[in-house]
Design a protein around this motif. Structure first.
Motif, PDB file in Angstrom:
ATOM      1  N   THR A 183       0.635  -1.124  -0.043  1.00 20.35           N
ATOM      2  CA  THR A 183      -0.086   0.035   0.023  1.00 20.35           C
ATOM      3  C   THR A 183       0.851   1.474   0.065  1.00 20.35           C
ATOM      4  O   THR A 183       1.599   1.495   0.966  1.00 20.35           O
ATOM      5  CB  THR A 183      -1.058  -0.034   1.088  1.00 20.35           C
ATOM      6  OG1 THR A 183      -1.703  -1.359   1.052  1.00 20.35           O
ATOM      7  CG2 THR A 183      -1.647   1.125   1.164  1.00 20.35           C
ATOM      8  N   GLY A 184       0.692   2.128  -1.078  1.00 21.64           N
ATOM      9  CA  GLY A 184       1.017   3.423  -0.998  1.00 21.64           C
ATOM     10  C   GLY A 184      -0.015   4.338  -0.835  1.00 21.64           C
ATOM     11  O   GLY A 184      -1.210   3.795  -0.287  1.00 21.64           O
ATOM     12  N   SER A 185       0.243   5.730  -0.991  1.00 21.12           N
ATOM     13  CA  SER A 185      -0.894   6.597  -1.078  1.00 21.12           C
ATOM     14  C   SER A 185      -0.793   7.728  -2.328  1.00 21.12           C
ATOM     15  O   SER A 185       0.263   7.760  -2.606  1.00 21.12           O
ATOM     16  CB  SER A 185      -0.723   7.326   0.340  1.00 21.12           C
ATOM     17  OG  SER A 185      -1.789   8.229   0.501  1.00 21.12           O
ATOM     18  N   SER A 186      -1.810   8.492  -2.508  1.00 17.68           N
ATOM     19  CA  SER A 186      -2.021   9.063  -3.479  1.00 17.68           C
ATOM     20  C   SER A 186      -3.040  10.502  -3.351  1.00 17.68           C
ATOM     21  O   SER A 186      -3.904  10.384  -2.609  1.00 17.68           O
ATOM     22  CB  SER A 186      -2.430   8.373  -4.974  1.00 17.68           C
ATOM     23  OG  SER A 186      -2.633   9.030  -6.122  1.00 17.68           O
ATOM     24  N   VAL A 187      -2.501  11.513  -4.036  1.00 20.77           N
ATOM     25  CA  VAL A 187      -3.449  12.522  -4.199  1.00 20.77           C
ATOM     26  C   VAL A 187      -3.357  13.013  -5.565  1.00 20.77           C
ATOM     27  O   VAL A 187      -2.412  12.840  -6.087  1.00 20.77           O
ATOM     28  CB  VAL A 187      -3.207  13.695  -3.119  1.00 20.77           C
ATOM     29  CG1 VAL A 187      -3.310  12.966  -1.744  1.00 20.77           C
ATOM     30  CG2 VAL A 187      -1.835  14.037  -3.216  1.00 20.77           C
ATOM     31  N   VAL A 214      -2.617  14.029   2.918  1.00 26.32           N
ATOM     32  CA  VAL A 214      -3.857  14.905   3.102  1.00 26.32           C
ATOM     33  C   VAL A 214      -3.490  16.142   2.604  1.00 26.32           C
ATOM     34  O   VAL A 214      -2.198  16.531   2.655  1.00 26.32           O
ATOM     35  CB  VAL A 214      -4.174  15.139   4.653  1.00 26.32           C
ATOM     36  CG1 VAL A 214      -5.289  15.836   4.902  1.00 26.32           C
ATOM     37  CG2 VAL A 214      -4.668  13.552   5.131  1.00 26.32           C
ATOM     38  N   LEU A 215      -4.335  16.531   1.560  1.00 26.62           N
ATOM     39  CA  LEU A 215      -4.223  17.887   1.244  1.00 26.62           C
ATOM     40  C   LEU A 215      -4.435  18.954   2.143  1.00 26.62           C
ATOM     41  O   LEU A 215      -5.403  19.094   2.807  1.00 26.62           O
ATOM     42  CB  LEU A 215      -4.932  18.016  -0.023  1.00 26.62           C
ATOM     43  CG  LEU A 215      -4.814  17.282  -1.389  1.00 26.62           C
ATOM     44  CD1 LEU A 215      -6.004  17.603  -2.469  1.00 26.62           C
ATOM     45  CD2 LEU A 215      -3.524  17.919  -2.106  1.00 26.62           C
ATOM     46  N   LEU A 216      -3.539  20.099   2.324  1.00 29.15           N
ATOM     47  CA  LEU A 216      -3.622  21.085   3.257  1.00 29.15           C
ATOM     48  C   LEU A 216      -4.238  22.445   2.493  1.00 29.15           C
ATOM     49  O   LEU A 216      -4.153  22.351   1.161  1.00 29.15           O
ATOM     50  CB  LEU A 216      -2.355  21.552   3.773  1.00 29.15           C
ATOM     51  CG  LEU A 216      -1.646  20.213   4.642  1.00 29.15           C
ATOM     52  CD1 LEU A 216      -0.352  20.734   5.144  1.00 29.15           C
ATOM     53  CD2 LEU A 216      -2.555  19.874   5.787  1.00 29.15           C
ATOM     54  N   PRO A 217      -4.825  23.123   3.160  1.00 28.60           N
ATOM     55  CA  PRO A 217      -5.350  24.477   2.502  1.00 28.60           C
ATOM     56  C   PRO A 217      -4.618  25.320   1.761  1.00 28.60           C
ATOM     57  O   PRO A 217      -4.854  25.814   0.748  1.00 28.60           O
ATOM     58  CB  PRO A 217      -5.890  25.343   3.626  1.00 28.60           C
ATOM     59  CG  PRO A 217      -6.264  24.339   4.694  1.00 28.60           C
ATOM     60  CD  PRO A 217      -5.304  23.154   4.536  1.00 28.60           C
ATOM     61  N   THR A 218      -3.161  25.066   2.152  1.00 20.11           N
ATOM     62  CA  THR A 218      -2.148  26.005   1.425  1.00 20.11           C
ATOM     63  C   THR A 218      -1.744  25.402   0.048  1.00 20.11           C
ATOM     64  O   THR A 218      -1.072  25.973  -0.846  1.00 20.11           O
ATOM     65  CB  THR A 218      -0.823  25.970   2.169  1.00 20.11           C
ATOM     66  OG1 THR A 218      -0.551  24.421   2.554  1.00 20.11           O
ATOM     67  CG2 THR A 218      -1.149  26.695   3.603  1.00 20.11           C
ATOM     68  N   ASN A 222     -12.173  10.908  -3.278  1.00 17.51           N
ATOM     69  CA  ASN A 222     -12.991  12.111  -3.614  1.00 17.51           C
ATOM     70  C   ASN A 222     -12.285  13.434  -3.134  1.00 17.51           C
ATOM     71  O   ASN A 222     -12.531  14.433  -3.125  1.00 17.51           O
ATOM     72  CB  ASN A 222     -14.436  12.006  -3.044  1.00 17.51           C
ATOM     73  CG  ASN A 222     -15.113  11.002  -3.772  1.00 17.51           C
ATOM     74  OD1 ASN A 222     -15.594  11.029  -4.769  1.00 17.51           O
ATOM     75  ND2 ASN A 222     -15.353   9.999  -2.855  1.00 17.51           N
ATOM     76  N   GLN A 223     -11.096  13.138  -2.376  1.00 19.12           N
ATOM     77  CA  GLN A 223     -10.340  14.409  -1.779  1.00 19.12           C
ATOM     78  C   GLN A 223      -9.823  15.333  -3.084  1.00 19.12           C
ATOM     79  O   GLN A 223      -9.301  14.717  -4.151  1.00 19.12           O
ATOM     80  CB  GLN A 223      -8.982  13.687  -1.150  1.00 19.12           C
ATOM     81  CG  GLN A 223      -8.380  14.910  -0.479  1.00 19.12           C
ATOM     82  CD  GLN A 223      -7.126  14.511   0.345  1.00 19.12           C
ATOM     83  OE1 GLN A 223      -6.447  15.064   1.380  1.00 19.12           O
ATOM     84  NE2 GLN A 223      -6.434  13.206   0.026  1.00 19.12           N
TER      85      GLN A 223
END
Length: 631
Positions: free
Chosen positions: A335-339, A415-419, A575-576
């Motif tokens: 398992t990796g992660s993605s955005v 996790v995407l941050l507001p910045t 859905n991020q």
């Protein structure tokens, strides 16, 4: 005492400024390099009040303090002719440069349930759930509520789901009827969470959770079922507000909710998707929980194992295949992660035409070598991947650009941050996902700054937690900019003693460096959204955000972002999505009050309908969000 005096003086200046400052327009400086991070948040002071929650037709709004509400009500006064008070602001270090920054806080020592799945809703509550097939949890259901259809025990009067209240740091038990283990979900446009699949009696089930009645809402299991069992599948909200459900164990297909949203003559509403079979490794799979992203042309980017394609899901055909990502496997159990990295929107044409289609870039980090899962079952833990790959999928001939993280990681959460930056946390340095399959927990989050031009400066290591977060841990962004972190259960049942990594029932929050106290005076505080339908925003329209700063600024650098909250499980936030809105202009209303006017996203392909957190970011420091609804 000094803090109280400073707060009094700032408030006094705010009031006086109403009568001494002409309204003027300011040049907008587009911020490309992010600055970062601020105060430690230790309570619900900045959270949305429960009284602000309303129906889907009237989204919840941030209720400002009385002073700020008074300020906003007076901004329509005629401007005076007095000049600006040129107070020189203090010099702040960039939050992005705060190596070793950030702060951890235990929110709850135990919520009785391990947080395998999380979904933030627009009423600032988080639905959390685990699985049901292991026996009783550590949290009782309300009196008189029990399940009698469980595969593990004849009578189960314990909760396997909770509703966590962000503002008040409280929770209450929820009741699921069938097993939700390793399931998927998406929030549809009216704010309802649609949760799909699971295990055993739950593998065909569709469940709804609606935030309408905060005190009484609970899970509803529909009579309608999925056509194919979905265990380890992924969901994506579509431009028409329907949900596509892709894959799952031995499920080489996709379908839709509602089931009649798209029909074809192939097999009811089920579409065979051979790509999922092709990416299945013998003995290991390494293609479960595929990464899904809706593209601006309406097609779907799908990533599994090391391969990725663009799927025309309406006509059931692959329209493009990308180069294979170098290095390790990236999908469950390796398992990796993605955005999908932030989408930056541009202005519409002078004739009112749509702006050019934006660039889209995908980031994939972490994972494990092929064969690692089989070795982990034997107690041999192979070093995890250290690499990240990013690819601009809208390029004519896209290629993966590879970078190395500061440490190896499998089962990370991104996790995407507001910045517009990405925080990567949780996971292990060795092994894979699965029962007893990992070792060497990674305690330090890392911050990734995608717009930093120097690749050697894109990563920074932040302060560590003390709690291992391994298999079945989760993380999601909260409305105040913190990260909610929970879960970790690398055992078949809840196990709290005699093991190296006990089952974890706690919730904690990580405050990124932009929440440091030193950034308090440059933090925006949103007063209102000014649009024809208040917080309901139409595609392509202009709308304004009024906000205040705690200190006069001679040269504001602002950014407005909207973020769709994710369904987080198994290292993927379904859905991020983060959009940086095009800023038309910034107007200064008083010494400390501003109005920024932006263009809404132009199409449903770019911003699927539903609820988004809207943040104003000033010099890399975001304030508390306001919820908007795109429709």
């Amino acid at each position: 005492m000094a803090t109280k005096i400073l707060s009094f003086l700032v408030s006094l200046i705010l009031i006086l400024s109403l009568f001494t400052h002409p309204s003027q327009s300011l040049p907008y400086h587009r911020l490309r390099r992010r600055h970062r991070h601020r105060r430690y948040h230790d309570g619900p002071d900045d959270a949305l009040s429960p009284s602000a929650v309303s129906s889907a037709a009237s989204p919840s709004r941030y209720q400002p303090p009385i002073l700020l509400a008074f300020l906003h009500s007076t901004f329509s006064f005629a401007a005076s002719s007095f000049p600006l008070i040129n107070v020189k602001p203090p010099t702040y270090n960039s939050p992005a440069a705060t190596a070793g920054g950030g702060q951890w806080e235990i929110l709850q020592e135990s919520v009785g349930v391990s947080a395998m799945h999380m979904q933030l809703l627009y009423n600032n509550k988080v639905v959390i759930f685990d699985r049901t097939d292991f026996g009783p949890s550590n949290l009782s259901l309300l009196a008189g509520k029990c399940r009698y259809n469980d595969e593990a025990i004849k009578e189960d009067c314990t909760a396997h789901s909770i509703l966590y209240d962000v503002a008040f740091n409280t929770y209450r038990p929820l009741m699921v009827q069938t097993d939700v283990w390793c399931s998927s979900g998406a929030v549809i446009p009216d704010g309802t969470l649609v949760q799909t699949g699971g295990y055993l009696a739950g593998d065909h089930k569709i469940r709804l959770f609606s935030p309408w009645n905060d005190d009484q809402s609970d899970w509803i299991e529909l009579e309608e079922n999925l056509i194919i069992q979905r265990w380890y599948a992924s969901d994506q909200i579509l431009p028409d507000g329907n949900v596509i459900i892709v894959g799952g164990r031995k499920a080489f297909s996709y379908e839709f909710f509602p089931g009649d949203s798209i029909k074809n003559s192939q097999n009811g509403s089920v579409f065979y998707f051979n790509f999922l079979k092709e990416t299945t490794d013998p003995k290991e799979e390494n293609n479960l929980y595929p990464f899904l992203y809706l593209l601006p042309d309406g097609n779907l980017f799908v990533f599994a194992n090391q391969r990725s394609v663009i799927l025309d899901y309406v006509n059931n055909k692959i329209v493009k295949e990308f180069p294979m990502i170098p290095g390790e496997k990236r999908s469950y159990p390796a398992t990796g992660s993605s955005v999908m990295l932030p989408i930056r929107l541009s202005a519409s044409g002078a004739d009112g035409s749509l702006p050019p289609s934006p660039e889209v870039e995908v980031l994939v980090c972490g994972g494990a070598k092929g064969g690692s899962y089989v070795k982990a079952l034997e107690g041999i833990y192979v070093a995890a991947s250290k690499s990240c790959g990013r690819m601009r999928v809208t390029d004519p001939d896209p290629l993966w650009i590879m970078e190395d993280m500061p440490m190896r990681r499998v089962m990370p959460d991104s996790v995407l941050l507001p910045t517009g930056d990405v925080i990567i946390l949780n996971g292990a340095g060795k092994g894979t996902a699965g029962w007893e399959c990992a070792a060497d927990p990674v305690f330090n989050p890392i911050l990734y700054m995608p717009t930093e031009p120097d690749p050697s400066k894109r990563f920074s290591v932040l302060n560590p937690t003390k709690i291992p977060r391994l298999y079945h841990s989760t993380a999601t962004l909260l409305p105040d900019g913190r990260i909610l972190v929970g879960g970790s259960n690398p055992h078949i049942k809840y196990n709290f003693s005699g093991v190296k990594y006990p089952t974890e029932l706690s919730l904690e929050a990580f405050s990124p460096p932009y929440l440091g106290q030193e950034f308090g005076l440059i933090r925006p505080s949103i007063l209102s959204i000014e649009a024809p339908a208040h917080n309901v925003i139409s595609y392509g329209e202009e709308f304004s955000v009024t906000f205040t700063l705690g200190l006069y600024q001679t040269d504001g650098e602002f950014m407005v972002t909207i973020i769709a909250p994710s369904f987080a499980t198994h290292s993927f936030g379904m859905n991020q999505r983060l959009l940086e809105l095009y800023i038309v202009g910034v107007q200064q209303l008083s010494e400390f009050a501003y109005k920024v006017t932006v263009h809404a996203p132009p199409t449903r392909n770019i911003a699927p309908p539903g609820y988004y957190m809207l943040f104003v970011v000033h010099h890399g420091v975001p304030g508390h969000c306001v919820w908007i609804k795109m429709q």
